[in-house]
Write an enzyme that holds these catalytic residues in place. Sequence first.
Site, PDB file in Angstrom:
ATOM      1  CG  ASP A  93      28.086  -5.236 -45.286  1.00 16.73           C
ATOM      2  OD1 ASP A  93      29.122  -5.182 -45.975  1.00 16.73           O
ATOM      3  OD2 ASP A  93      26.972  -5.521 -45.764  1.00 16.73           O
ATOM      4  N   PRO A  94      29.930  -7.278 -42.770  1.00 10.98           N
ATOM      5  CG  PRO A  94      29.092  -8.577 -41.031  1.00 10.98           C
ATOM      6  CD  PRO A  94      28.764  -7.393 -41.879  1.00 10.98           C
TER       7      PRO A  94
END
Length: 219
Positions: free
Chosen positions: A59-60
């Site tokens: 995920d970011p």
Amino acid sequence: MEWEQIFHEIKEKYNFDKMDEILEKAYATQTVYPARENIYNAFKFTPFNDVKVVIIGQDPYHGPNQAHGLAFSVMDGTKLPPSLRNMYKELEDDLNIQRHTGELTGWAYEGVLLLNNVLTVVGGQAHSHKGIGWEQFTTEIVKAVSHYRENVVFILWGAPAQKLESLIDRSKHKVIKSVHPSPLSAYRGFFGSKPYSQTNEYLVAHNKTPIDWGREDIQ
């Protein structure tokens, strides 16, 4: 084939209303990364018909001035996160290329789809948007690239990325796997795995232009 067609097919298959609601509320009331206009940058910078390589992230980044819609990439001028630092170390060992920015927009323009499995995150809360619907979306993206494209290199670092391997048609694509470049695992098989030269050897063998891993563009 265009990303718009792929997105349309995915939305025909899944209802993302609930996810859209969650995102609407989150962006209105919390700090969410990346900025809303950057969520789909991976697709904006790498058109579907230009995809030669897919690198899967998780995920970011959840800190300020980091995430901008490309897996592993940070905005220019931001300190390199540990995994990216290790990716660059391996790049230098593999192809003797030194990079000077943590921004990977140049790779995206070269045809490297930098795809996170989950495309948004609440600031300071890793994995906070896990399970809201992004996984269905990215699974379908991987399936579409495998189905419609030929001779793409899929780079799967770490167990979460490798769960997607079963979606890839290995009769017409190459899969490169190793442990994640995170400092927790990099010494257990990431260093020395030569993913960059392996990728280019495969592309050249299939009459494609190799990736310029040293290319640096700023968004």
